[in-house]
Motif scaffolding. Structure first.
Motif, PDB file in Angstrom:
ATOM      1  N   VAL A 102      95.725   6.796  35.120  1.00 15.36           N
ATOM      2  CA  VAL A 102      95.983   8.153  35.622  1.00 15.36           C
ATOM      3  C   VAL A 102      97.411   8.051  36.777  1.00 15.36           C
ATOM      4  N   MET A 147      95.211  14.119  41.437  1.00 17.99           N
ATOM      5  CA  MET A 147      95.407  15.480  41.322  1.00 17.99           C
ATOM      6  C   MET A 147      94.338  16.468  41.957  1.00 17.99           C
ATOM      7  N   GLN A 187      88.132  10.610  42.255  1.00 21.22           N
ATOM      8  CA  GLN A 187      89.452   9.597  42.137  1.00 21.22           C
ATOM      9  C   GLN A 187      89.180   8.351  41.495  1.00 21.22           C
ATOM     10  N   ALA A 440      79.961  12.365  30.829  1.00 18.72           N
ATOM     11  CA  ALA A 440      80.702  13.396  31.748  1.00 18.72           C
ATOM     12  C   ALA A 440      82.136  12.985  31.834  1.00 18.72           C
ATOM     13  N   HIS A 444      84.977  16.023  31.453  1.00 19.27           N
ATOM     14  CA  HIS A 444      85.657  16.615  32.644  1.00 19.27           C
ATOM     15  C   HIS A 444      87.044  15.722  32.715  1.00 19.27           C
ATOM     16  N   GLY A 445      86.980  14.397  32.671  1.00 16.58           N
ATOM     17  CA  GLY A 445      88.308  13.668  32.979  1.00 16.58           C
ATOM     18  C   GLY A 445      89.285  14.501  32.310  1.00 16.58           C
ATOM     19  N   ALA A 446      90.485  14.427  33.139  1.00 18.72           N
ATOM     20  CA  ALA A 446      91.921  15.012  32.295  1.00 18.72           C
ATOM     21  C   ALA A 446      91.475  16.588  32.251  1.00 18.72           C
ATOM     22  N   SER A 448      88.337  20.251  32.383  1.00 22.04           N
ATOM     23  CA  SER A 448      87.352  20.755  31.728  1.00 22.04           C
ATOM     24  C   SER A 448      87.916  21.360  30.267  1.00 22.04           C
ATOM     25  N   GLN A 450      87.948  24.164  29.006  1.00 21.79           N
ATOM     26  CA  GLN A 450      88.473  25.432  28.806  1.00 21.79           C
ATOM     27  C   GLN A 450      89.960  25.343  29.397  1.00 21.79           C
TER      28      GLN A 450
HETATM   29  C1  LIG Z   1      84.877  10.460  35.664  1.00 18.63           C
HETATM   30  C2  LIG Z   1      85.857  11.336  36.259  1.00 18.63           C
HETATM   31  C3  LIG Z   1      87.031  10.906  36.456  1.00 18.63           C
HETATM   32  C4  LIG Z   1      88.037  11.677  37.008  1.00 18.63           C
HETATM   33  N1  LIG Z   1      89.345  11.265  37.613  1.00 18.63           N
HETATM   34  C5  LIG Z   1      90.287  11.689  38.009  1.00 18.63           C
HETATM   35  C6  LIG Z   1      91.419  10.983  38.673  1.00 18.63           C
HETATM   36  O1  LIG Z   1      91.399  10.014  38.768  1.00 18.63           O
HETATM   37  N2  LIG Z   1      92.100  11.969  39.482  1.00 18.63           N
HETATM   38  C7  LIG Z   1      91.982  13.401  39.671  1.00 18.63           C
HETATM   39  O2  LIG Z   1      92.889  13.912  39.791  1.00 18.63           O
HETATM   40  N3  LIG Z   1      91.213  13.917  38.940  1.00 18.63           N
HETATM   41  C8  LIG Z   1      90.169  13.186  38.311  1.00 18.63           C
HETATM   42  N4  LIG Z   1      88.900  13.829  37.529  1.00 18.63           N
HETATM   43  C9  LIG Z   1      88.846  15.304  37.731  1.00 18.63           C
HETATM   44  C10 LIG Z   1      88.790  16.157  36.598  1.00 18.63           C
HETATM   45  O3  LIG Z   1      90.258  16.271  36.256  1.00 18.63           O
HETATM   46  C11 LIG Z   1      87.913  17.342  36.965  1.00 18.63           C
HETATM   47  O4  LIG Z   1      86.591  16.951  36.826  1.00 18.63           O
HETATM   48  C12 LIG Z   1      88.268  18.431  35.972  1.00 18.63           C
HETATM   49  O5  LIG Z   1      89.777  18.749  36.154  1.00 18.63           O
HETATM   50  C13 LIG Z   1      87.295  19.526  36.257  1.00 18.63           C
HETATM   51  O6  LIG Z   1      87.315  19.947  37.746  1.00 18.63           O
HETATM   52  P1  LIG Z   1      85.724  19.947  38.489  1.00 18.63           P
HETATM   53  O7  LIG Z   1      85.314  18.708  38.074  1.00 18.63           O
HETATM   54  O8  LIG Z   1      86.148  20.318  39.846  1.00 18.63           O
HETATM   55  O9  LIG Z   1      85.063  21.051  37.555  1.00 18.63           O
HETATM   56  P2  LIG Z   1      84.827  22.679  37.886  1.00 18.63           P
HETATM   57  O10 LIG Z   1      86.277  23.157  38.389  1.00 18.63           O
HETATM   58  O11 LIG Z   1      83.636  22.668  38.916  1.00 18.63           O
HETATM   59  O12 LIG Z   1      84.493  23.101  36.426  1.00 18.63           O
HETATM   60  C14 LIG Z   1      83.410  23.366  36.124  1.00 18.63           C
HETATM   61  C15 LIG Z   1      83.205  24.480  35.123  1.00 18.63           C
HETATM   62  O13 LIG Z   1      83.566  25.654  35.673  1.00 18.63           O
HETATM   63  C16 LIG Z   1      84.772  26.133  34.856  1.00 18.63           C
HETATM   64  N5  LIG Z   1      85.808  26.742  36.023  1.00 18.63           N
HETATM   65  C17 LIG Z   1      86.294  26.292  36.955  1.00 18.63           C
HETATM   66  N6  LIG Z   1      87.347  27.086  37.662  1.00 18.63           N
HETATM   67  C18 LIG Z   1      87.184  28.166  36.862  1.00 18.63           C
HETATM   68  C19 LIG Z   1      87.967  29.537  37.061  1.00 18.63           C
HETATM   69  N7  LIG Z   1      88.803  29.577  38.034  1.00 18.63           N
HETATM   70  N8  LIG Z   1      87.615  30.215  36.217  1.00 18.63           N
HETATM   71  C20 LIG Z   1      86.938  30.261  34.876  1.00 18.63           C
HETATM   72  N9  LIG Z   1      86.234  29.031  34.697  1.00 18.63           N
HETATM   73  C21 LIG Z   1      86.335  27.982  35.912  1.00 18.63           C
HETATM   74  C22 LIG Z   1      85.302  25.035  34.091  1.00 18.63           C
HETATM   75  O14 LIG Z   1      86.099  25.225  33.051  1.00 18.63           O
HETATM   76  C23 LIG Z   1      84.250  24.351  34.063  1.00 18.63           C
HETATM   77  O15 LIG Z   1      83.774  24.857  32.835  1.00 18.63           O
HETATM   78  C24 LIG Z   1      87.905  12.913  36.811  1.00 18.63           C
HETATM   79  C25 LIG Z   1      86.917  13.573  36.590  1.00 18.63           C
HETATM   80  C26 LIG Z   1      85.847  12.701  36.094  1.00 18.63           C
HETATM   81  C27 LIG Z   1      84.452  13.395  35.586  1.00 18.63           C
END
Ligand SMILES: Cc1cc2nc3c(=O)[nH]c(=O)nc-3n(C[C@H](O)[C@H](O)[C@H](O)COP(=O)(O)OP(=O)(O)OC[C@H]3O[C@@H](n4cnc5c(N)ncnc54)[C@H](O)[C@@H]3O)c2cc1C
Length: 491
Positions: A102, A147, A187, A440, A444-446, A448, A450
């Motif tokens: 990352v 991020m 993170q 999971a 969702h990593g990198a 979701s 969509q």
């Molecule tokens: C194990 C793991 C490790 C990770 N590691 C890192 C890391 O090291 N650094 C980092 O920065 N991030 C990290 N992530 C974060 C990852 O990038 C996010 O989980 C991902 O971008 C989704 O964001 P969220 O989890 O907040 O999901 P949400 O935003 O809550 O998404 C849930 C659902 O809602 C939908 N959604 C969200 N917003 C909208 C919208 N505006 N309109 C329509 N639909 C929407 C999404 O498509 C999805 O289907 C990690 C995630 C996981 C699970």
């Protein structure tokens, strides 16, 4: 470069504030909840000195010195391809996330975006960032790529939220630096990193320019608080080594919720400060580099899952059954499809104006979208082959008990020449790698799914595809009509 031991020792001098299960973690190296994640990350250091050192190292274009690949700015498509191959190999050894990619992706994205901001805005971020890169390489630092903001109501932009801290933002600036506030979620590797590199999480308009911030922050800077995430079955690691399934390395990346309580960042570590118009490109660059990885690391994990499934079939005496072979073949196909995508997006990489190399965006997004499905299917097939044992095995303590142990030893035996404990251990490994938290992460990593679909739609050049079809169907171009349509679209 640091070796694994030097990396582990370097963590002892840091004093991050980390809460886990109602307690403060005093040492990430010693604490049973964090130590397995330290071990995983340490593999990225160990590889630089092992038989795969050529893959795990590179020559810095900044200093000409040999550096760990995780601190390298890609200089060609061979670097991009080697990155994928390296990730696959490390996953084969750890069976879980080793966290350091990352930060590598955040560094590479920052290299490109700071160059662009400077070219167009006359700022000095790029040279500042190059100095930072030299410091990272010289000290072989592990950087958490930060991020994802916590985001509150997903339908609202940062400035529209009830609480302005739902996205990390600049609170104030002075001659020495800036103060930032907010929180980053999920993170990976944060607890056992040296520094984090924060960057915006979404596109931003001028009204949200205070959210356009990129900066490097030590994990133990004043005002930083980490809350360690709970993983599937993580308490098992306090009770022995069999039930965790992968005792040395645990599951995924030991994610934290990281709070930035008015954290001061000196100017020499600030790489974006208000240039909102570059936030979207920043996110896309980081995301594409990060999505590239999934056909490396997840394929390495798939190698282990496939191996574990094959072993379970052997322990159960059914490796030659046709449907088992078919399922193993299907798992291989799914895994290698992801690998093909990652190699392709790397081989099709292009030079950037900053001089580094960047993956093919369309193909990189395809890798990760495949992964959100293929890893579930691979896991489903592993569950099928392994049998119900992965859901019903007794506790390790009962296996070790003189009262119940002999029963378990006798009745949970598979093939006569396979020790019962081997069968139990392998079943636990399958359970560990194919369940809850691990899956999971593939979803969702990198980002979701969509997020990838949007990129596919944007990058696939649909107009050109329509042209191909019209050409073959014998439909003549209607110049006037197409021009009118294009003008309407532009408006
Ligand atoms: C194990 C793991 C490790 C990770 N590691 C890192 C890391 O090291 N650094 C980092 O920065 N991030 C990290 N992530 C974060 C990852 O990038 C996010 O989980 C991902 O971008 C989704 O964001 P969220 O989890 O907040 O999901 P949400 O935003 O809550 O998404 C849930 C659902 O809602 C939908 N959604 C969200 N917003 C909208 C919208 N505006 N309109 C329509 N639909 C929407 C999404 O498509 C999805 O289907 C990690 C995630 C996981 C699970």
């Amino acid at each position: 470069m640091k070796n694994a031991l030097e990396y582990i020792e370097s963590l002892r001098s840091l004093k991050p504030i980390i809460y886990c299960n109602g307690q403060k973690i005093e040492s990430v190296v010693e604490h049973p909840m964090t130590r397995p994640h330290v071990n995983s990350a340490a593999m990225t250091y160990a590889m630089a000195f092992g038989p795969d050192a050529e893959l795990a190292t590179a020559t810095s274009h900044l200093t000409g010195k040999k550096v760990n690949r995780f601190t390298h700015i890609h200089q060609g498509t061979n670097d991009l391809v080697n990155k994928v191959k390296l990730l696959r190999k490390i996953s084969q050894k750890t069976g879980t996330c080793f966290q350091r990619c990352v930060g590598m992706d955040a560094l590479n994205a920052t290299f490109i975006v700071t160059h662009k901001i400077d070219q167009e805005c006359g700022t000095e971020y790029h040279n500042r960032f190059i100095e930072y890169m030299k410091y990272v390489q010289e000290n072989d630092l592990m950087i958490a790529g930060s991020m994802t903001d916590v985001k509150g109501d997903r339908s609202l932009k940062p400035g529209e939220q009830d609480d302005p801290d739902m996205y990390v933002h600049i609170v104030s600036k002075n001659e020495e630096g800036i103060i930032v506030r907010g929180a980053k979620a999920h993170q990976t590797g944060m607890a056992n990193s040296h520094e984090m590199l924060i960057l915006p999480t979404t596109n931003l308009g001028p009204e949200d320019k205070d959210y356009a911030v990129a900066a490097a922050i030590p994990v133990d800077a004043p005002g930083v608080v980490h809350i360690f995430g709970r993983q599937t079955n993580d308490q098992r690691r306090l009770q022995g080594d069999i039930d965790t399934g992968n005792a040395k390395f645990a599951i995924v990346g030991g994610e934290t919720l990281t709070i930035l309580n008015d954290v001061f960042v000196p100017w020499n570590k600030v790489f974006m400060c208000g240039e909102h118009q570059y936030a979207q490109e920043y996110v896309e660059k980081f995301a594409a580099y990060h999505r590239q990885n999934y056909g490396g690391c997840k394929v390495g994990l798939s190698d282990v899952i496939i191996g574990a499934s094959q072993a379970m079939a052997e322990y159960n005496g059914v490796p030659k059954a046709n449907h088992i072979k078919d399922k193993i073949i299907e798992m291989i196909n799914l895994a290698e499809t992801m690998y093909c995508c990652s190699i392709a997006c790397s081989a099709e990489g292009k030079p950037t104006e900053a001089g580094s190399y960047y993956v093919d965006t369309l193909l990189a997004n395809t890798v990760k979208l495949n992964c959100t499905k293929n890893m579930y299917e691979i896991s489903r097939l592993a569950h099928d082959i392994a049998g119900g044992l992965i859901a019903t095995l007794p506790y390790e303590i009962d296996y070790k008990s003189p009262v119940t142990g002999p029963y378990i030893e006798k009745y949970l035996k598979g093939k006569a020449d396979v020790p019962t404990q081997d069968r139990i251990r392998m079943a636990r490994l399958v359970e560990n790698m194919t369940g809850g938290t691990a899956l999971a992460e593939s979803m969702h990593g990198a980002g979701s799914p969509q997020a990838m679909r949007i990129m596919l739609y944007r990058e696939a050049n649909l107009k050109e595809k329509v042209k191909f079809a019209k050409n073959l169907a014998g439909i003549k171009p209607q110049v006037a009509q197409e021009q009118a349509a294009a003008t309407k679209e532009d408006k």
